[in-house]
Design an enzyme around this catalytic site. Structure first.
Site, PDB file in Angstrom:
ATOM      1  N   TYR A  36     104.333  61.094 -11.884  1.00 39.39           N
ATOM      2  CA  TYR A  36     104.790  61.018 -13.278  1.00 39.39           C
ATOM      3  C   TYR A  36     106.142  61.690 -13.465  1.00 39.39           C
ATOM      4  O   TYR A  36     106.907  61.304 -14.344  1.00 39.39           O
ATOM      5  CB  TYR A  36     103.782  61.691 -14.213  1.00 39.39           C
ATOM      6  CG  TYR A  36     102.595  60.846 -14.567  1.00 39.39           C
ATOM      7  CD1 TYR A  36     101.635  60.519 -13.618  1.00 39.39           C
ATOM      8  CD2 TYR A  36     102.415  60.385 -15.865  1.00 39.39           C
ATOM      9  CE1 TYR A  36     100.536  59.756 -13.947  1.00 39.39           C
ATOM     10  CE2 TYR A  36     101.310  59.624 -16.203  1.00 39.39           C
ATOM     11  CZ  TYR A  36     100.374  59.309 -15.247  1.00 39.39           C
ATOM     12  OH  TYR A  36      99.288  58.553 -15.580  1.00 39.39           O
ATOM     13  N   LYS A  38      93.902  62.274  -1.232  1.00 31.72           N
ATOM     14  CA  LYS A  38      93.941  61.143  -0.286  1.00 31.72           C
ATOM     15  C   LYS A  38      94.572  61.683   0.994  1.00 31.72           C
ATOM     16  O   LYS A  38      95.628  61.215   1.459  1.00 31.72           O
ATOM     17  CB  LYS A  38      94.743  59.986  -0.912  1.00 31.72           C
ATOM     18  CG  LYS A  38      94.692  58.692  -0.128  1.00 31.72           C
ATOM     19  CD  LYS A  38      93.342  57.995  -0.160  1.00 31.72           C
ATOM     20  CE  LYS A  38      93.360  56.775   0.726  1.00 31.72           C
ATOM     21  NZ  LYS A  38      92.022  56.152   0.866  1.00 31.72           N
ATOM     22  N   ASP A  66      89.104  57.553  -3.166  1.00 29.12           N
ATOM     23  CA  ASP A  66      88.390  56.265  -3.229  1.00 29.12           C
ATOM     24  C   ASP A  66      86.874  56.488  -3.193  1.00 29.12           C
ATOM     25  O   ASP A  66      86.122  55.916  -3.992  1.00 29.12           O
ATOM     26  CB  ASP A  66      88.860  55.302  -2.128  1.00 29.12           C
ATOM     27  CG  ASP A  66      88.942  55.928  -0.738  1.00 29.12           C
ATOM     28  OD1 ASP A  66      88.725  57.160  -0.611  1.00 29.12           O
ATOM     29  OD2 ASP A  66      89.211  55.187   0.225  1.00 29.12           O
ATOM     30  N   ASP A 106      94.310  60.720 -13.960  1.00 26.14           N
ATOM     31  CA  ASP A 106      94.441  59.717 -15.027  1.00 26.14           C
ATOM     32  C   ASP A 106      93.404  58.616 -14.814  1.00 26.14           C
ATOM     33  O   ASP A 106      92.671  58.230 -15.731  1.00 26.14           O
ATOM     34  CB  ASP A 106      95.866  59.148 -14.995  1.00 26.14           C
ATOM     35  CG  ASP A 106      96.082  58.088 -16.049  1.00 26.14           C
ATOM     36  OD1 ASP A 106      95.681  58.314 -17.206  1.00 26.14           O
ATOM     37  OD2 ASP A 106      96.639  57.018 -15.713  1.00 26.14           O
ATOM     38  N   ASP A 122      89.468  57.957 -16.930  1.00 28.61           N
ATOM     39  CA  ASP A 122      89.089  56.735 -17.656  1.00 28.61           C
ATOM     40  C   ASP A 122      87.783  56.172 -17.077  1.00 28.61           C
ATOM     41  O   ASP A 122      86.910  55.710 -17.804  1.00 28.61           O
ATOM     42  CB  ASP A 122      90.182  55.658 -17.557  1.00 28.61           C
ATOM     43  CG  ASP A 122      91.166  55.712 -18.722  1.00 28.61           C
ATOM     44  OD1 ASP A 122      91.407  56.826 -19.249  1.00 28.61           O
ATOM     45  OD2 ASP A 122      91.700  54.650 -19.104  1.00 28.61           O
TER      46      ASP A 122
HETATM   47  C1  IPM Z   1      96.603  59.607 -20.579  1.00 24.00           C
HETATM   48  C2  IPM Z   1      97.407  58.338 -20.801  1.00 24.00           C
HETATM   49  C3  IPM Z   1      98.867  58.594 -20.488  1.00 24.00           C
HETATM   50  C4  IPM Z   1      98.959  59.027 -19.044  1.00 24.00           C
HETATM   51  C5  IPM Z   1      99.771  57.375 -20.757  1.00 24.00           C
HETATM   52  C6  IPM Z   1      99.705  56.946 -22.209  1.00 24.00           C
HETATM   53  C7  IPM Z   1     101.180  57.603 -20.340  1.00 24.00           C
HETATM   54  O1  IPM Z   1      96.880  57.301 -20.040  1.00 24.00           O
HETATM   55  O2  IPM Z   1      96.900  60.616 -21.237  1.00 24.00           O
HETATM   56  O3  IPM Z   1      95.685  59.578 -19.772  1.00 24.00           O
HETATM   57  O4  IPM Z   1      98.997  58.188 -18.132  1.00 24.00           O
HETATM   58  O5  IPM Z   1      99.005  60.243 -18.793  1.00 24.00           O
HETATM   59 MG    MG Z   2      95.106  57.767 -19.031  1.00 25.11          MG
END
Ligand code: IPM
Ligand code: MG
Length: 392
Positions: free
Chosen positions: A151, A201, A233, A257, A261
């Protein structure tokens, strides 16, 4: 002395509100309402400062966030954010993007650790696609490194004609960047079930091999906490195969990240999950930090009273606990969320499509869910003095 003679001793906290884009304003209005209500019940008040940031910032000022906005956030006790981004600002060739606001805040405020707790509320087990027996006992905390890795590394964008284009992103970690976030993971695990899973990894990446070595070194400082290493993985598979086995997971920025999710599916909906981003800086009340739900701006449902406010409200509870030292109010808010769910209140995302409406549940929108939660706030006052306590 009568009440009228006494100076106003109501503690006041300064919070910056960043509604952002899409459903951001919907959920942040809900979060502010919940924090004001729990403050009224616990005997403190919040002074809000609102900033226009993200896509809204691009529209208003030409940039996602201005340096002076970051300074306003730095000067506050905490920052409370809805979501940023949306199709309106999605042009890949544009040099300004809403997400730049997040990176400016994370990097600028030194918020190197993103904490994403994942628990499953008992009445939401049916909202998850996973088998109920897999969800029993799920209580994990994902600690994502937030100011390094891909990032923040150098990148080159693709230019030139089709067939001759290339682009690059750079993944770099210094050992102290790894150590500080891993150390926090160990400290938190020490207050939980005493297990850290470090995710990397290392069979491919040099940064992961360094990550693993540093994690082993930090582990020596915490003899009571057990460390194991997992390849990302295999870990992704285990999160859905045996999620209850995890306590604290710590990993680099992009892996965190993605895994967070994935883990949100356990909780029944992305809309349920809160997050806290913190660093090393403390204010007089606690750690300085930024709090936001992990979901995005969901432009398709923006402004329609459909978004689930729980991820934002639970982020507000984390704000109370971590940045304001108000564990009393944080507990009360989390309990109120639990009671609203127990009493059957459901936003659309929490109702399985094939079984809508569920027996005994009440379908509500953002505002209705917030009202149900606010109505259930009850502060447990151990002793009157505890309510006015000012120590973090
Ligand atoms: C998160 C989001 C952000 C990230 C995006 C919106 C840039 O997905 O906070 O998890 O990837 O950090
Ligand atoms: Mg995210």
């Amino acid at each position: 002395m009568t009440d009228a003679d006494r100076p106003d001793e109501t503690p006041r906290y300064r919070i910056v509100a960043i509604p952002g884009d899409g459903v951001g304003p919907d959920v942040l209005a809900a979060g502010r309402r919940a924090l004001d209500a729990v403050g009224a019940a616990a005997g403190f008040a919040i002074d809000w400062t609102e900033l226009v940031v993200g896509g809204a910032g691009i529209d208003a000022h030409g940039v996602a966030i201005r340096p002076e906005d970051v300074e306003v956030c730095r000067a506050a006790d905490a920052v409370y954010l809805g979501a940023v981004g949306g199709p309106k600002w999605d042009d890949p060739t544009s040099s300004v993007r809403p997400e730049q606001a997040l990176f400016a805040l994370r990097g600028g405020l030194g918020l190197f650790a993103n904490l994403r707790p994942v628990t499953v509320h008992a009445t939401l087990v049916s909202a998850s696609p996973l088998r109920p027996e897999l969800l029993d006992g799920v209580d994990m905390l994902i600690v994502r490194e937030l100011t390094g890795g891909l990032y923040f590394g150098d990148r080159t964008e693709a230019t030139g004609a089709p067939g001759s284009r290339s682009a690059s992103d750079t993944l770099t970690y210094a050992d102290d960047e790894i150590a500080r976030v891993v150390r926090l993971a160990f400290e938190l695990a020490g207050q939980r079930r005493g297990r850290v899973t470090s995710v990397d990894k290392a069979n491919v990446l040099a940064t992961s091999r360094l990550w693993r070595r540093v994690a082993d070194e930090v582990a020596l400082e915490f003899p009571a906490v057990r460390l194991d290493h997992r390849l990302v993985d295999a870990c992704a598979m285990q999160i859905v195969r045996s999620p209850a086995a995890f306590d604290v997971l710590v990993t680099e920025n992009l892996f965190g990240d993605i895994l967070s999710d994935e883990a949100s599916v356990l909780a029944g909906s992305l809309g349920m999950l809160p997050s806290a981003s913190v660093g090393a800086r403390r204010t007089v009340h606690g750690l300085h930090g930024l709090y936001e739900p992990i979901h995005g701006s969901a432009p398709d449902i923006a402004g329609r009273d459909l978004a689930n406010p729980i991820g934002t409200i639970l982020s507000g509870a984390m704000l109370l606990r971590w940045s304001l030292g108000r564990g009393d109010a944080a507990d009360a808010l989390e309990a109120a969320v639990g009671r609203a769910l127990d009493d059957g209140y459901r936003t659309a995302d929490l109702l399985p499509t094939e079984r809508r409406p569920e027996d005994g549940s009440t379908r509500v929108g953002t505002i209705g869910m917030t009202a149900a939660i606010v109505d259930r706030i009850a502060i447990r006052r151990a002793a009157p003095a505890a309510v006015a306590a000012r120590t973090p």
